[in-house]
Design an enzyme around this catalytic site. Structure first.
Site, PDB file in Angstrom:
ATOM      1  CD  GLU A  84       4.441  -7.580   0.798  1.00  0.00           C
ATOM      2  OE1 GLU A  84       3.827  -6.877  -0.037  1.00  0.00           O
ATOM      3  OE2 GLU A  84       4.368  -7.382   2.018  1.00  0.00           O
ATOM      4  CB  CYS A 125       1.957 -10.275   2.240  1.00  0.00           C
ATOM      5  SG  CYS A 125       1.131  -9.197   1.041  1.00  0.00           S
ATOM      6  CG  HIS A 128      -0.675  -6.191  -0.583  1.00  0.00           C
ATOM      7  ND1 HIS A 128      -0.696  -6.382   0.781  1.00  0.00           N
ATOM      8  CD2 HIS A 128      -1.820  -5.528  -0.889  1.00  0.00           C
ATOM      9  CE1 HIS A 128      -1.790  -5.853   1.283  1.00  0.00           C
ATOM     10  NE2 HIS A 128      -2.505  -5.336   0.283  1.00  0.00           N
ATOM     11  CB  CYS A 130      -0.572  -7.332   5.537  1.00  0.00           C
ATOM     12  SG  CYS A 130      -0.956  -8.147   3.967  1.00  0.00           S
TER      13      CYS A 130
END
EC number: 3.5.4.33
Length: 153
Positions: free
Chosen positions: A59, A90, A57, A87
């Site tokens: 992040e 993260c 992801h 999410c």
């Protein structure tokens, strides 16, 4: 690699650019930027498909790059700008990295882990909760996602 960016829209503009680049690669358009002392030290867009890695992801990648840049797993005093509510995975990484402030664009009622879902920072097991500021660049962030998924359908 570090750079000071002074955009009229601020650091979220850089995260939005990373999201647009991710979309151009066929990735879900989410971008993230890590800033320390007013300087961008890392930036990333989603790369889950390119890396065949569900943890890639924006992040996570930005945190990894910032940690590598600083030669430190803790990003104390750093801020993270991301185009979508993180999410739970993260959110946990942000906590463990000791990010000072989290700024995010669009809310994610279905998959978010900050103000929706698990609400990671409100859990008693959370050791560090950043200051959280939602809705920064929300309209453009949401529109990027809506357009991306509309094209997929």
């Amino acid at each position: 690699m570090a750079q000071t960016i002074l955009f009229k829209g601020g650091f979220m503009d850089v995260a939005l650019e990373e999201a647009r680049l991710a979309a151009a690669r066929g990735e879900v358009p989410i971008g993230a930027v890590v800033v320390k002392d007013g300087t961008i030290i890392a930036r990333a867009g989603n790369e889950t498909r390119a890396l065949n890695d569900i943890t890639a992801h924006a992040e996570i990648l930005a945190i990894r790059r910032a940690s590598s840049f600083l030669c430190d797993e803790r990003l104390t005093g750093a801020d993270l700008y991301v185009t979508l509510e993180p999410c739970t995975m993260c959110a946990a990484a942000i906590s463990f990295a000791r990010i000072r402030r989290l700024y995010y664009g669009a809310e994610d009622p279905k998959g978010g882990g900050v103000h929706h879902g698990a609400r990671f920072y409100a859990q008693p097991t959370c050791h560090h909760a950043p200051e959280v500021y939602a809705g920064i660049g929300e309209v453009e962030s949401a529109e990027l996602l809506k357009s991306f998924f509309a094209e997929k359908r």
